[in-house]
Design a protein around this motif. Sequence first.
Motif, PDB file in Angstrom:
ATOM      1  N   GLY A 142       7.686  32.426  67.997  1.00 54.09           N
ATOM      2  CA  GLY A 142       7.778  31.649  66.765  1.00 54.09           C
ATOM      3  C   GLY A 142       9.213  31.327  66.391  1.00 54.09           C
ATOM      4  N   ILE A 143      10.108  32.288  66.558  1.00 52.27           N
ATOM      5  CA  ILE A 143      11.521  32.064  66.247  1.00 52.27           C
ATOM      6  C   ILE A 143      12.114  31.000  67.164  1.00 52.27           C
ATOM      7  N   VAL A 144      11.838  31.124  68.461  1.00 49.50           N
ATOM      8  CA  VAL A 144      12.387  30.161  69.419  1.00 49.50           C
ATOM      9  C   VAL A 144      11.796  28.772  69.185  1.00 49.50           C
ATOM     10  N   ASP A 145      10.503  28.712  68.877  1.00 47.37           N
ATOM     11  CA  ASP A 145       9.878  27.420  68.582  1.00 47.37           C
ATOM     12  C   ASP A 145      10.544  26.746  67.386  1.00 47.37           C
ATOM     13  N   MET A 146      10.843  27.530  66.352  1.00 45.82           N
ATOM     14  CA  MET A 146      11.489  26.976  65.159  1.00 45.82           C
ATOM     15  C   MET A 146      12.858  26.397  65.516  1.00 45.82           C
ATOM     16  N   LEU A 147      13.611  27.109  66.344  1.00 44.53           N
ATOM     17  CA  LEU A 147      14.951  26.659  66.712  1.00 44.53           C
ATOM     18  C   LEU A 147      14.905  25.409  67.584  1.00 44.53           C
TER      19      LEU A 147
END
Length: 362
Positions: free
Chosen positions: A182-187
């Motif tokens: 989720g964090i990487v997708d947001m970035l």
Amino acid sequence: MTGGSRANDEVWIIGATGHIGRGVTARLAARGLTVVPVGRSRERMVAAGAEAGLPGDAKVVVADSAERIADEIVRQRPRVVVNTMGAFTATAPVLARACMPGGHYVDQANDVAAVEGLLALHDEAVRAGSTLVTGAGFGVLATEAVVAKLCDGRPTPHRVRVDAVGSVAVEAGVLGAAFATGIVDMLTTGGRRYDDGRLVPSRLGADVRRLALPDGESARSAGAASGDLVAAHAVSGAPFVTATSALVPAAPLVRALLPALGRLLSVPALRRLAVDRLGRVPMTAAPRPRRHSWGHAVVEWADGTRREGWLRAGDGMDFTADVTAAVTELLARGAGRPGAWTPAAALGPDLATAAGGAFVLD
């Protein structure tokens, strides 16, 4: 509700050994539903099931990928499948399609691509008599429900802004693959907003807000591409919609670096490495930073009318488990309507209060 018949009344929890999976399993077992943990390790699922109140001889399904789980769904035909395994952009369409015809699907996605991808199955789900619900958690419902309340009985607004301010206690362990993804997708996605009805790019971390919360505390949030954005646009019909999240760094230096970091992580090999390394980051147990989690919305009409509202919840992860359990129980007992929906669109904004939230509306 229409659709193909089910061979059993089971509710499958994919990822039942994770934090949300364990919480949903315990809540549904306590309500008398037939809960089946699904995952890679039989031993871990049996242990997690026992912790959640399942009997020692409870059924488990062992499968190590979304595709193999989908094969088992097609073969065994559970009534509802709950996906807590994450990577929803990839896993949700595979699992949701396996539930059709007649079976139902629930997940906690909160990124634009995953939420839009699931909603794109709407017509297919209607024909199959299946109900698919994405964003069944604090992310999406906490702001969507406020927008729905503020817009109820009024014409289509001109502009909507939503702000998600979660407060979550940290559980000792590792960050985990689902959260890391989720964090990487947001970035890598960057920011998004609706401009005259069109979803357009914006800078991740833009539109910084300092919010005075109704309980006297405060929080900072910044622009993000989230499922909240998609849901707020869908439930309001407003042509101009923005969304912020307290999870996005608001410090100027960090925000300045976010676009470059996102471009770097768009390289597939670096993305895989980042997800793997982040997922292994050790987490020390810590209490939640604020007393409450808050969903916030401001709705404006072309005539100058402005309404504002909040949804107060406790720990954001606990609220997510409560929402997922509430949606799942309702679908298992025959509520809902065929199609692909966000939670309030499927079951109404008062789902948020059924899951323990409280509205604070002007």
